[in-house]
Design an enzyme around this catalytic site. Structure first.
Site, PDB file in Angstrom:
ATOM      1  CG  ASP A 285      -1.094  -0.790   7.460  1.00 42.87           C
ATOM      2  OD1 ASP A 285      -0.394  -1.743   7.998  1.00 42.87           O
ATOM      3  OD2 ASP A 285       0.134   0.012   7.140  1.00 42.87           O
TER       4      ASP A 285
HETATM    5  C1  NOJ Z   1       2.408  -3.549   7.301  1.00 42.31           C
HETATM    6  C2  NOJ Z   1       2.708  -2.038   5.973  1.00 42.31           C
HETATM    7  O1  NOJ Z   1       2.484  -1.038   6.391  1.00 42.31           O
HETATM    8  C3  NOJ Z   1       1.172  -2.641   5.003  1.00 42.31           C
HETATM    9  O2  NOJ Z   1       2.103  -2.045   4.083  1.00 42.31           O
HETATM   10  C4  NOJ Z   1       1.327  -4.232   4.646  1.00 42.31           C
HETATM   11  O3  NOJ Z   1       0.130  -4.264   3.577  1.00 42.31           O
HETATM   12  C5  NOJ Z   1       0.864  -4.536   6.192  1.00 42.31           C
HETATM   13  N1  NOJ Z   1       1.868  -4.943   6.874  1.00 42.31           N
HETATM   14  C6  NOJ Z   1       0.607  -6.463   6.179  1.00 42.31           C
HETATM   15  O4  NOJ Z   1       1.349  -7.177   5.798  1.00 42.31           O
END
Ligand code: NOJ
Length: 738
Positions: A285
């Protein structure tokens, strides 16, 4: 070289860390390996590196003006937050200037639509319509692909039992069995039959794993749970996503039982890439590799890189850990190059499957983009999804529908005319001006002069504007009032300690009820909410979530009765905040809850019943569902158990009912929940019509994980229940015999 690294090398890279090389089939194996053989170590690590573009930030951004130069040098494998045929072409052209001309992968959070916005995922889950869910995912993929995107960071398949967690809006709710089916439908919708089809995108099963179980519902918080609960409640949607061919997985931010998910070998190497034989890509993430330092799991970014690559995380989203630290680790022999190679092979495989090596620009076609975005068929789909997601929570004295209504409607509540709120959270690609508000929907259906609109409250501060609201109410024949959350009150980093709607909104509903007119409340929001006072003073309540581009038209379809509501709650709505976490599939305990309280599993000061149970939702007609029947009491362990029930429309208009089947295994080698959803069927019936509904229960429905984490079906007595929701059920028993 550390002793551990030495051992890794000696043992061909697997000193109990479960490294298993991805198995790639021909014709891809040959192609992938021939590209790999040309790559320098620096170029390999470049493939594992993902940066954000400048168009939007979905995490803490690091200022970096060198990205384009890095792309040209082959030091970037993927970009996120990039969209549009032109922009993606421009970046892809830079990648074509790199030595090996390996194309970039473009990823984006296409969560509930791209330019055409569908209901938020939790809302859409209320439709209990898997075909619809598959079609909206396919629609989103079509638009995203036409805008140059290869990869969506969706679906989120985190099960959550805590409405305080803001991200419940992104998932399918609290139930594992239903969540698993929704996850599969969404993966199938995004990916279609083949990634080679230019109207599909790679799906991403996220967040792996157990992110929805963050303590106290606080986003990013620690997760601590038994392996049994992990396997039984939180992992099944992910496992099913692998079976559905999900192209990628995203790690979660949380620490799971002491190990951050991003550095978690058990999750990624043992389960995902080992037992489940996943051959796709795992991505961290945003910044989650680097965040292992803040977790206190590693001392610095380089150690974070080591932990993540060894644990099985292939791509680094915005930590810059791989690009800055991995080369040295490999050169010093502290990370075997085979780990890097494996990650690169997975990424190259996807690029081949998407057809990007044949034509890196195949997703960058401005003409296709113009023809696809917000086209009529997708708007119609958004309207269909919108109306099917609405849940009727209350309808005293048939206050709704406003069928042949000829009078004046007072429409009160600034949310009813707020385009940005209709769009909901996680939907930046939808253009605000294109959203249809409730005001616009009602005016189009009933005529502008018949809708008397008043803000009722200030959208920003909630300060009431009562005189204006009451004035509108007095001039009308019926009152429709919109209350609830703003769109940005749910989503990432939007946890709440109090999930009650604003007290001013509740006061507004009470004051409107004081006029003596019928009050229809539209409840808007992205999570279960507490709105007891508003509910008590409403004749009817429609839960309308955030429905996207066609929100206003879809809500009008339901208010008018053009569509008879059929939505059912995918999450329990608590009666009191103190009940959280509250969910229908709890376990019995040795002292089951009792209205008498005493020495039982109860609260002294509040009831244990929720405000609205899982699976709940009314219709403008009424249905009766009979007790389940089985043709025999005893069934062999290997037999499929057939359960039947009859459902009839006992009301005065046609409508759709979702017949739900719940199961309880009365005695198990590990204790079983008091009920678990194991089937549902939607039937559309004319007044007076009835039909038989049949369910087949096989191993997937009858089994569970035992104390050794083996999936088993055990003999014994089962209670099977059928009903319109998880509470109002009728039951029968059967035996499974060896
Ligand atoms: C953080 C989020 O937790 C995730 O779900 C997302 O895909 C990413 N950022 C990218 O934006």
């Amino acid at each position: 070289m550390t002793l551990c690294a030495l051992l890794l090398l000696l043992c061909g890279c697997s000193s109990g860390d479960r490294f298993r090389e991805v198995a790639i089939e021909e014709p891809y194996a040959h192609k992938v390996d021939s590209v790999l053989s040309l790559m320098t170590l620096e170029e390999k690590i470049g493939q594992l590196n993902q940066y954000t573009g400048n168009y939007q930030a979905t995490g803490p951004v690091i200022d970096d003006t060198t990205k384009i130069e890095q792309i040209k040098k082959g030091r970037v494998g993927s970009m996120l937050n990039i969209k549009g045929a032109h922009q993606t072409r421009e970046l892809q052209e830079y990648a074509m200037q790199s030595r090996l001309r390996i194309p970039l992968l473009f990823g984006l959070d296409v969560i509930h639509g791209m330019r055409t916005i569908y209901p938020i995922p939790l809302g859409e889950a209320a439709s209990f319509d898997l075909d619809l869910i598959r079609r909206t995912a396919a629609g989103a993929a079509r638009e995203a692909a036409a805008q140059g995107v290869h990869w969506t960071f969706a679906p989120m398949m985190d099960i959550s039992r805590d409405a305080r967690w803001g991200r419940v809006m992104e998932g399918a709710g609290e139930d594992t069995w239903y969540g698993t089916h929704v996850a599969q439908a969404r993966v199938e919708g995004f990916q279609g039959k083949s990634l080679a089809d230019v109207s599909t995108v790679m799906a991403c099963a996220k967040h792996f794993a157990a992110y929805g179980a963050c303590i106290a519902g606080k986003d990013y918080n620690t997760v601590d749970m038994s392996l049994l609960t992990l396997h039984e409640i939180y992992l099944p949607p992910f496992r099913a996503a692998v079976a559905s061919g999900a192209a990628s997985f995203m790690n979660s931010f949380n620490d799971l039982n002491g190990i951050p998910a991003t550095g978690n070998t058990y999750l990624q190497r043992q389960l995902l890439k080992g037992d489940w034989a996943f051959n796709g890509v795992t991505v961290s993430d945003w910044g989650s590799i680097g965040e292992m330092v803040a977790h206190g799991y590693v001392p610095d970014l380089q150690e974070a890189a080591r932990a993540a690559i060894l644990a099985g995380c292939d791509m680094d989203m915005e930590s810059r850990a791989y690009v800055s630290g991995l080369q040295e680790l490999v050169e010093k022999g502290e990370v075997p190059e085979a780990y890097v190679d494996d990650a690169v092979r997975r990424i190259l495989l996807k690029k081949f499957q998407l057809g990007l090596f044949d034509d890196p620009f195949r997703y960058c076609d401005p003409e296709r983009e113009a023809q696809t975005v917000l086209c009529d068929s997708l708007r119609m789909l958004a309207r269909e999804a919108g109306k099917k997601s609405v849940v009727l929570l209350k309808n005293d004295n048939a206050a709704l529908p406003l069928k042949d209504f000829k009078g004046k409607i007072a429409l009160i509540g600034a949310l009813a005319d707020s385009k940005v709120d209709m769009r909901g959270s996680w939907a930046n690609e939808g253009i605000v001006e294109e959203m249809v508000t409730v005001r616009e929907g009602l005016e189009a259906r009933y005529g502008k002069s018949n809708v008397i609109y008043a803000d009722g409250y200030d959208l920003e501060t909630n300060r009431l504007q009562l005189p204006q609201a009451l004035n509108a109410a007095r001039r009308a024949d019926i009152i429709v009032v919109a209350v609830g959350e703003r769109y940005f009150h749910s989503g990432e980093a939007k946890s709440k300690a109090d999930i009650s709607i604003p007290k001013e909104h509740q006061e507004l509903v009470s004051a409107l009820k004081g006029t003596g007119k019928k009050v229809v409340t539209l409840l808007m929001g992205g999570r279960p909410m507490i709105f007891d006072e508003a509910a008590a003073h409403s004749d009817a309540v429609l839960l309308t979530w955030w429905l996207g581009t066609e929100a206003g038209n879809a809500i009008t379809d339901v208010l008018s009765g053009d569509y008879n509501p059929s939505g059912k709650l995918p999450m329990t709505f608590p009666a009191h905040i103190g009940q959280i976490p509250i969910y229908y599939n709890y376990k019995s305990t040795g002292r089951p809850e009792s209205k008498q309280r005493g020495y039982t599993c109860c609260y002294q000061d509040i009831d244990f019943e929720p405000a609205y149970p899982f699976g709940y939702g009314l219709s403008y007609t009424t249905f009766e569902i009979d007790a389940p029947t089985l043709e025999k009491r005893e069934w062999g362990l290997d037999e499929e158990v057939v359960v039947k029930t009859t459902v009839r429309n006992t009301g005065s208009c046609a409508g759709k009912e979702t017949v739900q089947l719940y199961l309880r295994d009365l005695v198990g080698s590990v204790t079983r929940p008091v009920k678990e959803l194991r089937g549902f069927r939607q039937v559309f019936l004319q007044p007076g019509e009835e039909t038989e509904v049949s369910f087949t229960l096989g191993k997937d429905e009858l089994g569970f994980y035992n104390a050794d984490l083996e999936y088993v079906v055990e003999p014994g007595t089962f209670c099977v229940m059928c009903g319109p929701d998880s509470k109002n059920v009728k039951s029968a028993e059967f035996e499974l015999v060896p």
